[in-house]
Design an enzyme around this catalytic site. Structure first.
Site, PDB file in Angstrom:
ATOM      1  N   TYR A   1       0.833  -1.200   0.000  1.00 45.92           N
ATOM      2  CA  TYR A   1       0.000   0.000   0.000  1.00 45.92           C
ATOM      3  C   TYR A   1       0.875   1.261   0.000  1.00 45.92           C
ATOM      4  CZ  TYR A   1      -4.020   2.890   1.288  1.00 45.92           C
ATOM      5  OH  TYR A   1      -5.000   3.827   1.313  1.00 45.92           O
ATOM      6  N   HIS A   2       2.179   1.098  -0.107  1.00 41.74           N
ATOM      7  CA  HIS A   2       3.149   2.189  -0.226  1.00 41.74           C
ATOM      8  C   HIS A   2       3.219   3.117   0.976  1.00 41.74           C
ATOM      9  CE1 HIS A   2       3.789   0.884  -4.281  1.00 41.74           C
ATOM     10  NE2 HIS A   2       2.516   1.033  -4.546  1.00 41.74           N
ATOM     11  N   HIS A   3       2.962   2.612   2.159  1.00 43.84           N
ATOM     12  CA  HIS A   3       3.107   3.393   3.373  1.00 43.84           C
ATOM     13  C   HIS A   3       3.836   2.571   4.435  1.00 43.84           C
ATOM     14  CE1 HIS A   3       0.607   6.556   1.797  1.00 43.84           C
ATOM     15  NE2 HIS A   3      -0.325   5.680   1.509  1.00 43.84           N
ATOM     16  N   PRO A   4       5.054   2.104   4.113  1.00 50.59           N
ATOM     17  CA  PRO A   4       5.754   1.272   5.099  1.00 50.59           C
ATOM     18  C   PRO A   4       6.197   2.092   6.308  1.00 50.59           C
ATOM     19  CG  PRO A   4       7.193   1.750   3.247  1.00 50.59           C
ATOM     20  CD  PRO A   4       5.833   2.295   2.897  1.00 50.59           C
TER      21      PRO A   4
ATOM     22  N   ASN B   1      -2.868   7.531   5.485  1.00 53.26           N
ATOM     23  CA  ASN B   1      -1.628   7.946   4.853  1.00 53.26           C
ATOM     24  C   ASN B   1      -0.638   8.402   5.931  1.00 53.26           C
ATOM     25  OD1 ASN B   1       0.273   9.787   3.482  1.00 53.26           O
ATOM     26  ND2 ASN B   1      -0.998   9.345   1.712  1.00 53.26           N
TER      27      ASN B   1
END
Length: 176
Positions: free
Chosen positions: A104-107, A150
């Protein structure tokens, strides 16, 4: 999310299942002592079986919404994937999830904040790296667990808070 995007004689929508707070944990490790070498990154997908259970449930809910008469009235039942035959088969749906899952590109959490380095904490509550005097980490990597949102605003908040601490400014408890 349905939009005013016409597709043939209907509209297109995106219904998806996303796991914002996975129980599984990955890891980032150095491969060598060479600072220019890329690290070894293991996202650790599905190390904890509850993650795939929750995604399967999410797909079932998305499918129920996608097949609702009010939505199919405007989409005409068109869909990309997975097909209802996959959704209906517990083995097939889990295989589909494993084959198609992506980040989900929010590590977060690769330098997790905490009070005990033996328990995995990399930085203390002031973002100072344990065992490395003078080094701090001030980004989303210090968040100890994933957020249900986010990471941009929380990361700005962390940076502002720690910058104020470094300047010796005490935060106003009223938030003003």
């Amino acid at each position: 999310m349905c939009g005013p995007y016409r597709l043939g004689d209907g509209y297109r929508c995106l219904l998806a299942a996303a796991l914002l707070k996975p129980a599984s944990r990955g890891e980032v490790r150095l491969r060598t002592l060479d600072p220019t070498a890329a690290p070894a990154i293991d996202l650790g997908y599905f190390r904890n079986s509850t993650d795939i259970d929750r995604l399967e449930e999410g797909l079932q809910l998305a499918d129920a919404a996608a097949t609702h008469p009010e939505l199919t009235r405007i989409t005409h039942g068109s869909r990309l994937a997975p097909g209802q035959d996959v959704i209906a088969d517990p083995v097939a749906v889990r295989a589909w999830i494993k084959a198609t899952a992506t980040t989900y590109h929010h590590p977060v959490g690769t330098c997790a904040m905490g009070t005990d380095p033996r328990a995995g904490a990399v930085v203390d509550t002031s973002a100072r790296v344990y065992g490395v005097p003078g080094l701090s980490v001030v980004d989303a990597s210090i968040l100890p667990e994933p957020l249900s949102a986010n990471t941009n605003i929380p990361t700005i908040m962390i940076a502002e808070h720690l910058a104020a601490r470094l300047r010796g400014v005490r935060p106003d408890p009223s938030g003003m």
